[in-house]
Design an enzyme around this catalytic site. Structure first.
Site, PDB file in Angstrom:
ATOM      1  N   HIS A 140     -16.250  69.617  53.945  1.00 55.46           N
ATOM      2  CA  HIS A 140     -16.317  69.157  55.333  1.00 55.46           C
ATOM      3  C   HIS A 140     -15.943  70.278  56.287  1.00 55.46           C
ATOM      4  O   HIS A 140     -15.571  70.038  57.428  1.00 55.46           O
ATOM      5  CB  HIS A 140     -15.422  67.937  55.555  1.00 55.46           C
ATOM      6  CG  HIS A 140     -15.537  66.948  54.437  1.00 55.46           C
ATOM      7  ND1 HIS A 140     -14.656  66.925  53.390  1.00 55.46           N
ATOM      8  CD2 HIS A 140     -16.468  66.024  54.181  1.00 55.46           C
ATOM      9  CE1 HIS A 140     -15.048  66.007  52.518  1.00 55.46           C
ATOM     10  NE2 HIS A 140     -16.134  65.451  52.971  1.00 55.46           N
TER      11      HIS A 140
HETATM   12  S1  FES Z   1     -12.887  69.954  54.143  1.00 58.80           S
HETATM   13 FE1  FES Z   1     -12.966  67.964  53.273  1.00 58.80          FE
HETATM   14  S2  FES Z   1     -12.309  68.350  51.262  1.00 58.80           S
HETATM   15 FE2  FES Z   1     -12.148  70.299  52.162  1.00 58.80          FE
END
Ligand code: FES
Ligand code: HEM
Lengths: 428, 190
Positions: free
Chosen positions: B150
């Protein structure tokens, strides 16, 4: 199941049984009950779901005869089913593709409920039990996807179980995740318990479906006009009229299912799941199964961990309150010109969220130019998710409640009978 | 038989109801706990607690991933420039305020060994393993790690700089058994 019974035992043996265990009476009265005479094909998805549920149970029990829930053997045992077990090449994809088909059917079934106001008074409990079924389906599908122990399996399990680590460690977040895992990471104990629960939950779904249909038999079905049954002339008996209509729809649905099963069995899966699980290397782009993508997009739309998790759960939770959020006295959106447009926009928004959920947050939906370093800039998927997430919540929390009060509905037909026979100009 | 007299006083029967109700609830609680607790990490999982690692095997600028309790642990040999970058940062810009020194442990001589950074290689967002590649943008915008799931960016001290992760990469308990060998899973006994 209210009122008088349609069953008259004729033979001596039927009378004997009926006095002791009136099970035939229960069956007959479940099947021969008055349904609105104008149900369209959107009303066949409940029966389709029931067939799919049985299919999942049968294929699932068979797979469990050959599958091994151990991190060293799970991946190979699924390959073994596909390659060596008699008919395994068909039974394993039947279960995997079947899960996707079931979600397809459930989403149509739910959108149908929103559009025709089926969730509203007096069918709130049908809807709420349905939502419990949906949650159970999500949990079952998630744990089922972990079982083949490929890269997407394990990384899906890691990301989803880590949602609980959004609870601060002081408030038992760490304790909860370690309890779920049975260790310090997703590993053998996690796989083993997921197998156990994946076997259990479908039977809870069966129990909930019985409640769902029981609750349905109190007011009977809603119908495309949304107006209640007033006289016998508004109805047809479920059997044979709708058993036949449902059967036809089931056959068409099974044909679509067969197409995917026999020609595109891997189209709904992800190629990375053919790589055995490796807890030390995350695939460059992990995505959940398609039917969770809209919720995944909502999770990623929020830049804060805890709030992202809260938004994701809230997007499902808000559906439970739908019967009270849709304040219009008119059930069917056929007679609600504004609500209808907002509804179709809502369907598009859900599809758009699904699209965004499948992309990297930083990918561009479209480019508007290039920056100083020559990189393209434009609308990113994370921003698209943000906009769509706002509409998603606004639809339930702002649009539906207000619209019910301000919108002027079109005239409704006098009765279901009148709408079918066209003796009333109110219907389109 | 005399007719029962209406009274607000608790009767012996009320007492029996409350007492047996309490016993049932307490009994159910005692019974439920083993059913819940069996899912917690088992004794053999808990006992896989420590590993040892020889940092002298590392090359400058490189990282090795050790496996500890089923999790990846990053052990990174930072260059002088990287150390300088980590140290010079004003911690007030951080989401999770920690200086670089607070994320290190001293060697046997009591001095920090800033070239070796040890951190659990699990993104504090939702648990993916962040990517490391100092020669490439894959390591993120801050020269540390980048989590592809993410989009969390960490600096070379493992501190969260950008993205949804709420906290810095966790520094596991570890200590220098000798000048070159660390033991992960245990703090130095003082
Ligand atoms: S940014 Fe969501 S798990 Fe690493
Ligand atoms: C295993 C999953 C499910 C099965 C087998 C199932 C089955 C059925 C059946 C047989 C009907 C009657 C026929 C029809 O209206 O299509 C029905 C109606 C209904 N279902 Fe489901 N269902 C499932 C999941 C859900 C879910 C997830 C929801 C939504 C939250 C839901 C909401 C409803 C509603 C509101 C009705 C009444 C519709 C009306 O009469 O207009 N169901 N269901």
């Amino acid at each position: 199941m209210s009122g008088q019974s349609n069953y008259n035992p004729k033979t001596g043996i039927e009378k004997w049984l009926d006095a002791r265990l009136p099970i035939i009476r229960l069956g007959v009265d479940t099947m021969i009950f008055p349904s609105p005479r104008n149900l369209n094909y959107w009303w066949t998805f409940g029966a389709i779901l029931a067939v799919m549920l049985v299919s999942q149970l049968i294929t699932g029990i068979i797979l469990a005869m050959h599958y091994v829930p151990h991190p060293d053997m799970a991946f190979d045992s699924v390959q073994h089913i596909n390659r060596n077990i008699n008919w395994g090449w068909m039974l394993q994809p039947m279960h995997a593709v079947g899960a996707s088909m079931m979600f397809l059917a459930v989403y149509i079934h739910m959108f149908r409920g929103i559009y025709y106001g089926s969730a509203k008074n007096p069918r709130e409990m049908i809807w709420i039990v349905g939502m419990v079924i949906y949650l159970l389906m999500m949990a079952t599908g998630f744990m089922g996807y972990v079982l083949p122990w490929g890269q997407m399996s394990i990384w899906g399990a890691i990301v989803i179980t880590n949602l609980f680590s959004a609870i601060p460690p002081e408030a038992a977040g760490t304790a909860v995740t370690q309890w779920l895992w049975g260790g310090f990471a997703v590993d053998g104990p996690t796989l083993n318990r997921f197998f156990s629960l994946h076997y259990l939950l479908p039977f809870l779904i069966v129990g909930m479906v019985i409640l769902h249909i029981w609750a349905l038999h109190i007011p009977s079905n809603n119908n495309p006009t949304g107006i209640s049954i007033k006289t016998k002339a508004d109805t047809l008996n479920f059997h044979p009229y709708y058993t036949v209509k449902d059967a036809f729809a089931i056959v068409v649905f099974l044909m679509i299912f067969s197409y995917f099963l026999f020609f595109k069995p891997d189209s709904m899966g992800h190629p990375d799941n053919f790589i055995p699980a490796n807890p030390y290397s995350t695939p460059a782009h992990i995505v959940p199964e398609w039917y969770y993508l809209p919720f995944y997009a909502i999770l990623r739309a929020v830049p804060d961990k805890l709030m992202g998790v809260v938004a994701m759960f809230a997007s499902i939770g808000v559906l439970f309150a739908l019967p009270w959020l849709d304040t219009s006295k008119v059930r069917s959106m056929r007679y609600r010109p504004l609500a209808k447009q907002f509804f179709f926009l809502f369907v598009l928004v859900c599809l758009g969220l699904g699209w965004a959920g499948a992309k990297l947050p930083s990918d561009l939906v479209f480019a508007t130019g290039v920056d100083a370093d020559g990189h393209e800039v434009g609308l990113t998927f994370v921003w698209m998710s943000r906009i769509l997430t706002i509409y998603y919540f606004a639809f339930f929390l702002v649009i539906l409640p207000i619209l019910g009060l301000v919108e002027k509905p079109k005239p409704r037909p006098a009765s279901i009978e009148a709408s079918v026979l066209g003796t009333d100009k109110g219907d389109n | 038989m005399s007719t029962p007299v209406e009274s607000d006083e608790p009767t012996r029967r009320d007492f029996i109801h409350i007492a047996s109700g309490t016993a049932v609830v307490a009994g159910a609680g005692f019974l439920a706990w083993p059913l819940i607790d069996q899912m917690n990490p088992s004794a053999d999982t808990l006992s896989l607690a420590t590993i040892e690692f020889d940092v002298s095997s590392l090359e400058e600028g490189a990282q090795v991933v050790a496996k500890w309790r089923g999790k990846p642990v990053f052990i990174r040999y930072r260059t002088a420039a990287e150390i300088e970058e980590a140290r010079s940062l004003d911690v007030s810009v951080l989401k999770d305020k920690q200086t670089d020194s607070e994320r290190l442990v001293p060697g046997p001589d009591g001095k920090l060994k800033p070239q070796y950074l040890v951190a659990v290689g699990i993104c504090t967002h939702l648990g993916c393993v962040p990517l490391f590649d100092p020669k490439d943008t894959k390591g993120g915008e801050y020269g540390g790690w980048f989590c592809p799931c993410h989009g969390s960016h960490y600096d070379n001290s493992g501190r969260i700089r950008k993205g949804p992760a709420p906290t810095n990469l966790v520094v596991p308990p570890y200590w220098y058994m000798s000048d070159t060998v660390i033991q992960i899973g245990k703090e130095a006994s003082v």
